[in-house]
Design an enzyme around this catalytic site. Structure first.
Site, short mmCIF file in Angstrom:
data_model
loop_
_atom_site.label_atom_id
_atom_site.label_comp_id
_atom_site.label_asym_id
_atom_site.label_seq_id
_atom_site.Cartn_x
_atom_site.Cartn_y
_atom_site.Cartn_z
N ASP A 8 33.70 31.00 59.00
CA ASP A 8 33.33 31.57 60.07
C ASP A 8 32.76 31.22 61.37
OD1 ASP A 8 30.96 32.48 59.57
OD2 ASP A 8 30.88 34.83 59.54
N HIS A 9 32.11 32.03 62.67
CA HIS A 9 31.17 31.25 62.96
C HIS A 9 29.96 31.00 62.66
CE1 HIS A 9 30.98 36.19 63.82
NE2 HIS A 9 29.91 35.52 63.72
N CYS A 65 30.81 31.30 55.49
CA CYS A 65 30.63 32.25 56.35
C CYS A 65 28.25 32.55 56.68
CB CYS A 65 30.86 33.91 56.05
SG CYS A 65 29.93 34.90 55.15
N GLY A 70 30.91 37.94 52.19
CA GLY A 70 32.01 38.21 52.98
C GLY A 70 33.75 37.51 53.34
N HIS A 98 34.50 28.36 32.99
CA HIS A 98 34.76 29.25 32.72
C HIS A 98 35.68 30.34 32.91
CE1 HIS A 98 30.60 29.16 30.85
NE2 HIS A 98 31.24 28.45 30.00
N ASN A 99 36.12 29.82 34.48
CA ASN A 99 36.06 30.67 35.87
C ASN A 99 38.21 30.90 36.19
OD1 ASN A 99 33.55 31.66 35.71
ND2 ASN A 99 34.50 33.27 34.85
N ARG A 109 23.45 30.13 55.39
CA ARG A 109 22.09 31.05 55.81
C ARG A 109 21.00 30.44 55.24
NH1 ARG A 109 24.63 35.48 59.23
NH2 ARG A 109 24.51 34.70 61.39
N ARG A 132 39.39 29.89 25.26
CA ARG A 132 39.10 31.37 25.14
C ARG A 132 38.92 32.16 26.10
NH1 ARG A 132 33.07 32.19 26.29
NH2 ARG A 132 32.09 30.08 25.38
N ARG A 136 41.50 35.45 29.71
CA ARG A 136 40.30 36.08 30.95
C ARG A 136 40.87 35.75 32.08
NH1 ARG A 136 35.44 34.43 27.23
NH2 ARG A 136 35.59 36.21 25.30
#
Length: 145
Positions: A8-9, A65, A70, A98-99, A109, A132, A136
């Site tokens: 975003d800006h 952002c 957000g 893991h994900n 910021r 494993r 998930r």
């Protein structure tokens, strides 16, 4: 690697620096905007990035952002996306291992350029561990499993 990047800006400066650095590192970068620092809504650009990942137009995404919060929420509305909000490299590596995170989210910021580069490097250089973790991760897109 084909990487889509959006902000975003509030994160346009970090986006520009990371996009150029990634190109210098040999990656193909699709800058999804915005092009100026004029105020915009982060969901619009989060959804745009999520579409690029879901369609296969990009292999990985970087969402930025002011805080990273957000835009990461917006990206994660798409079931094909697994956006991880990070502020240091270990979390970026674990998000991949893991994900199987396919989008990295950060806040301009909160994270300086050197730390952001370290996070992106960890994110791009870490493979999904599978094993494993695979079942998930599958449940993230298919809650009925």
């Amino acid at each position: 690697m084909k990487i889509a990047i959006a902000s975003d800006h509030a994160a346009i400066d970090l986006k520009a620096e990371l996009a150029q650095w990634l190109r210098d590192e040999g990656h193909e970068v699709d800058d999804l905007g915005p092009a100026t620092a004029e105020r915009v809504d982060y969901p619009d650009f989060g959804y745009k990035l999520a579409t690029a990942i879901a369609s296969g137009a990009a292999t990985r995404g970087i969402a930025l952002c002011g805080s990273g919060i957000g835009i990461s929420i917006a990206v994660n509305r798409n079931p094909a996306c697994r956006a991880a909000l990070v502020s240091e490299p270990l979390s970026a590596a674990l998000a991949r291992e893991h994900n199987d995170a396919n989008v990295l989210a950060m806040g301009e910021r909160l994270v300086g350029i050197d730390m952001a580069k370290a996070c992106v490097n960890a994110f791009l250089s870490t493979d999904f561990g599978g094993g494993r973790h695979a079942g998930r991760v599958e449940k993230l897109s298919n809650p009925a499993l």
